[in-house]
Design a protein around this motif. Structure first.
Motif, PDB file in Angstrom:
ATOM      1  N   ILE A   1      19.047 -19.678  12.219  1.00 24.22           N
ATOM      2  CA  ILE A   1      18.939 -19.916  13.655  1.00 24.22           C
ATOM      3  C   ILE A   1      20.137 -19.269  14.345  1.00 24.22           C
ATOM      4  CG2 ILE A   1      20.031 -22.187  13.359  1.00 24.22           C
ATOM      5  CD1 ILE A   1      18.340 -23.153  15.773  1.00 24.22           C
ATOM      6  N   LYS A   2      19.859 -18.471  15.377  1.00 22.33           N
ATOM      7  CA  LYS A   2      20.923 -17.756  16.097  1.00 22.33           C
ATOM      8  C   LYS A   2      20.530 -17.592  17.563  1.00 22.33           C
ATOM      9  CE  LYS A   2      23.196 -17.183  12.302  1.00 22.33           C
ATOM     10  NZ  LYS A   2      24.120 -18.227  11.998  1.00 22.33           N
ATOM     11  N   ARG A   3      21.477 -17.105  18.374  1.00 19.05           N
ATOM     12  CA  ARG A   3      21.262 -16.873  19.798  1.00 19.05           C
ATOM     13  C   ARG A   3      21.224 -15.371  20.075  1.00 19.05           C
ATOM     14  NH1 ARG A   3      21.722 -20.475  23.854  1.00 19.05           N
ATOM     15  NH2 ARG A   3      22.868 -21.925  22.534  1.00 19.05           N
TER      16      ARG A   3
ATOM     17  N   VAL B   1      17.461 -19.004  21.818  1.00 25.82           N
ATOM     18  CA  VAL B   1      17.763 -19.321  20.430  1.00 25.82           C
ATOM     19  C   VAL B   1      16.513 -19.000  19.614  1.00 25.82           C
ATOM     20  CG1 VAL B   1      18.405 -21.148  18.823  1.00 25.82           C
ATOM     21  CG2 VAL B   1      19.441 -21.064  21.097  1.00 25.82           C
ATOM     22  N   VAL B   2      16.716 -18.244  18.544  1.00 23.28           N
ATOM     23  CA  VAL B   2      15.600 -17.762  17.735  1.00 23.28           C
ATOM     24  C   VAL B   2      15.838 -18.076  16.258  1.00 23.28           C
ATOM     25  CG1 VAL B   2      14.982 -15.903  19.343  1.00 23.28           C
ATOM     26  CG2 VAL B   2      16.635 -15.459  17.526  1.00 23.28           C
TER      27      VAL B   2
ATOM     28  N   LEU C   1      11.022 -14.826  13.785  1.00 22.58           N
ATOM     29  CA  LEU C   1       9.874 -15.711  13.664  1.00 22.58           C
ATOM     30  C   LEU C   1       9.426 -16.228  15.021  1.00 22.58           C
ATOM     31  CD1 LEU C   1      10.961 -15.588  10.760  1.00 22.58           C
ATOM     32  CD2 LEU C   1      10.152 -17.918  10.502  1.00 22.58           C
ATOM     33  N   GLY C   2      10.356 -16.461  15.916  1.00 21.96           N
ATOM     34  CA  GLY C   2      10.027 -16.959  17.246  1.00 21.96           C
ATOM     35  C   GLY C   2      11.228 -17.619  17.881  1.00 21.96           C
ATOM     36  N   LYS C   3      11.011 -18.159  19.092  1.00 23.12           N
ATOM     37  CA  LYS C   3      12.109 -18.801  19.798  1.00 23.12           C
ATOM     38  C   LYS C   3      11.982 -20.320  19.711  1.00 23.12           C
ATOM     39  CE  LYS C   3      10.346 -19.205  24.499  1.00 23.12           C
ATOM     40  NZ  LYS C   3      10.617 -18.937  25.899  1.00 23.12           N
ATOM     41  N   VAL C   4      13.126 -20.967  19.723  1.00 22.58           N
ATOM     42  CA  VAL C   4      13.170 -22.424  19.668  1.00 22.58           C
ATOM     43  C   VAL C   4      12.759 -22.958  21.041  1.00 22.58           C
ATOM     44  CG1 VAL C   4      14.672 -24.427  19.387  1.00 22.58           C
ATOM     45  CG2 VAL C   4      14.926 -22.461  17.870  1.00 22.58           C
ATOM     46  N   ILE C   5      11.764 -23.846  21.049  1.00 18.82           N
ATOM     47  CA  ILE C   5      11.305 -24.431  22.312  1.00 18.82           C
ATOM     48  C   ILE C   5      11.636 -25.916  22.405  1.00 18.82           C
ATOM     49  CG2 ILE C   5       9.504 -22.738  22.737  1.00 18.82           C
ATOM     50  CD1 ILE C   5       7.487 -24.832  21.665  1.00 18.82           C
ATOM     51  N   PHE C   6      12.072 -26.509  21.301  1.00 13.70           N
ATOM     52  CA  PHE C   6      12.380 -27.936  21.279  1.00 13.70           C
ATOM     53  C   PHE C   6      13.348 -28.189  20.131  1.00 13.70           C
ATOM     54  CE2 PHE C   6      11.489 -31.977  19.159  1.00 13.70           C
ATOM     55  CZ  PHE C   6      11.719 -32.868  20.190  1.00 13.70           C
ATOM     56  N   HIS C   7      14.251 -29.121  20.357  1.00 13.91           N
ATOM     57  CA  HIS C   7      15.091 -29.537  19.223  1.00 13.91           C
ATOM     58  C   HIS C   7      15.535 -30.980  19.408  1.00 13.91           C
ATOM     59  CE1 HIS C   7      19.222 -29.255  20.936  1.00 13.91           C
ATOM     60  NE2 HIS C   7      19.611 -29.746  19.784  1.00 13.91           N
ATOM     61  N   LYS C   8      15.736 -31.636  18.285  1.00 14.58           N
ATOM     62  CA  LYS C   8      16.155 -33.040  18.248  1.00 14.58           C
ATOM     63  C   LYS C   8      17.196 -33.207  17.170  1.00 14.58           C
ATOM     64  CE  LYS C   8      14.314 -37.653  17.540  1.00 14.58           C
ATOM     65  NZ  LYS C   8      15.043 -38.198  16.477  1.00 14.58           N
TER      66      LYS C   8
ATOM     67  N   GLN D   1       5.337 -14.166  20.487  1.00  6.78           N
ATOM     68  CA  GLN D   1       6.280 -13.582  21.439  1.00  6.78           C
ATOM     69  C   GLN D   1       6.680 -12.206  20.943  1.00  6.78           C
ATOM     70  OE1 GLN D   1       8.418 -16.494  23.109  1.00  6.78           O
ATOM     71  NE2 GLN D   1      10.001 -15.277  24.017  1.00  6.78           N
ATOM     72  N   ASP D   2       6.871 -11.282  21.863  1.00 10.45           N
ATOM     73  CA  ASP D   2       7.290  -9.944  21.449  1.00 10.45           C
ATOM     74  C   ASP D   2       8.566  -9.502  22.156  1.00 10.45           C
ATOM     75  OD1 ASP D   2       6.214  -9.663  23.941  1.00 10.45           O
ATOM     76  OD2 ASP D   2       4.963  -7.939  23.474  1.00 10.45           O
ATOM     77  N   ARG D   3       9.084 -10.347  23.035  1.00 14.24           N
ATOM     78  CA  ARG D   3      10.334 -10.027  23.726  1.00 14.24           C
ATOM     79  C   ARG D   3      11.186 -11.288  23.771  1.00 14.24           C
ATOM     80  NH1 ARG D   3      13.138  -6.680  26.675  1.00 14.24           N
ATOM     81  NH2 ARG D   3      14.095  -7.269  28.620  1.00 14.24           N
ATOM     82  N   TYR D   4      12.473 -11.113  23.547  1.00 14.05           N
ATOM     83  CA  TYR D   4      13.389 -12.247  23.533  1.00 14.05           C
ATOM     84  C   TYR D   4      14.486 -11.996  24.550  1.00 14.05           C
ATOM     85  CZ  TYR D   4      10.668 -13.284  19.491  1.00 14.05           C
ATOM     86  OH  TYR D   4       9.606 -13.548  18.672  1.00 14.05           O
ATOM     87  N   GLU D   5      14.743 -12.994  25.371  1.00 16.20           N
ATOM     88  CA  GLU D   5      15.709 -12.881  26.464  1.00 16.20           C
ATOM     89  C   GLU D   5      17.108 -13.252  25.986  1.00 16.20           C
ATOM     90  OE1 GLU D   5      14.790 -11.613  29.342  1.00 16.20           O
ATOM     91  OE2 GLU D   5      12.698 -11.524  28.676  1.00 16.20           O
ATOM     92  N   TYR D   6      18.104 -12.773  26.725  1.00 14.82           N
ATOM     93  CA  TYR D   6      19.485 -13.134  26.435  1.00 14.82           C
ATOM     94  C   TYR D   6      19.626 -14.656  26.478  1.00 14.82           C
ATOM     95  CZ  TYR D   6      20.344  -8.256  27.689  1.00 14.82           C
ATOM     96  OH  TYR D   6      20.311  -6.888  27.769  1.00 14.82           O
TER      97      TYR D   6
END
Length: 183
Positions: A102-104, A66-67, A176-183, A58-63
């Protein structure tokens, strides 16, 4: 079974395990990476010890996304960092890394963020953030412009988060990237 056959069978298993490890490390370095949340800075959205999966290409992160970021913005990330961050490598060499956080995403390049009266404004508009734990307190009034090639990140538990307010805007090379799943 002869000794030669046993040795051949063991070598075949060793080769198979080595190939599986190499594939795992490459996938982890460039596509998907597991990450375990450490601390309480993202409560109530993410709890301490939650597991996440991070999508890297990914090269763009949206408002609001979570990354996972490398907070060591005072140094360039090296190509080797991608491999050293693999969970198996960290466990084998006992090198758990607390530099990944981990942050938003609350700001993108060119955004003007203002902290006024413990509220956050982006480009003059008050942010409505239903995911934060509680109202911010103790923030000095200040204005920050996010530089090109950077994002601005904050924890959901704003009063207990070391984020861009403390470390600065995050270069995209340190995301590093965006969070796509969490448990």
């Amino acid at each position: 079974m002869t000794t030669a056959k046993v040795i051949k069978e063991v070598l075949n298993w060793v080769k198979l395990l080595a190939i599986a490890l190499i594939i795992s490390v490459v996938v982890n370095a460039f596509l998907l990476q597991p990450y375990q949340v450490k601390g309480h800075s993202m409560e109530p959205s993410y709890d301490d010890s939650d597991y996440t999966m991070v999508w890297k290409p990914q090269d763009r992160y949206e408002y609001g996304e979570v990354v996972i970021v490398d907070r060591r913005i005072d140094r360039e990330r090296q190509w080797l960092d991608r491999f050293v961050e693999h969970p198996i490598i960290q466990r084998v060499f006992r090198t758990e890394d607390d530099n990944l956080i981990i942050k938003r995403v609350v700001g993108q390049a060119g955004d003007v963020l203002e902290f006024k009266g413990n509220q956050l404004f982006r480009n003059g508009e008050l942010l409505q953030e239903d995911y934060i734990k509680e109202e911010m307190y103790g923030n000095p009034d200040q204005t920050v412009t996010v530089p090109d090639g950077h994002i601005y990140v904050m924890g959901d538990n704003r009063n207990h988060s070391s984020d861009s307010r403390a470390i600065g805007s995050i270069p995209l090379t340190h995301v590093l990237g965006k969070v796509i799943f969490h448990k």
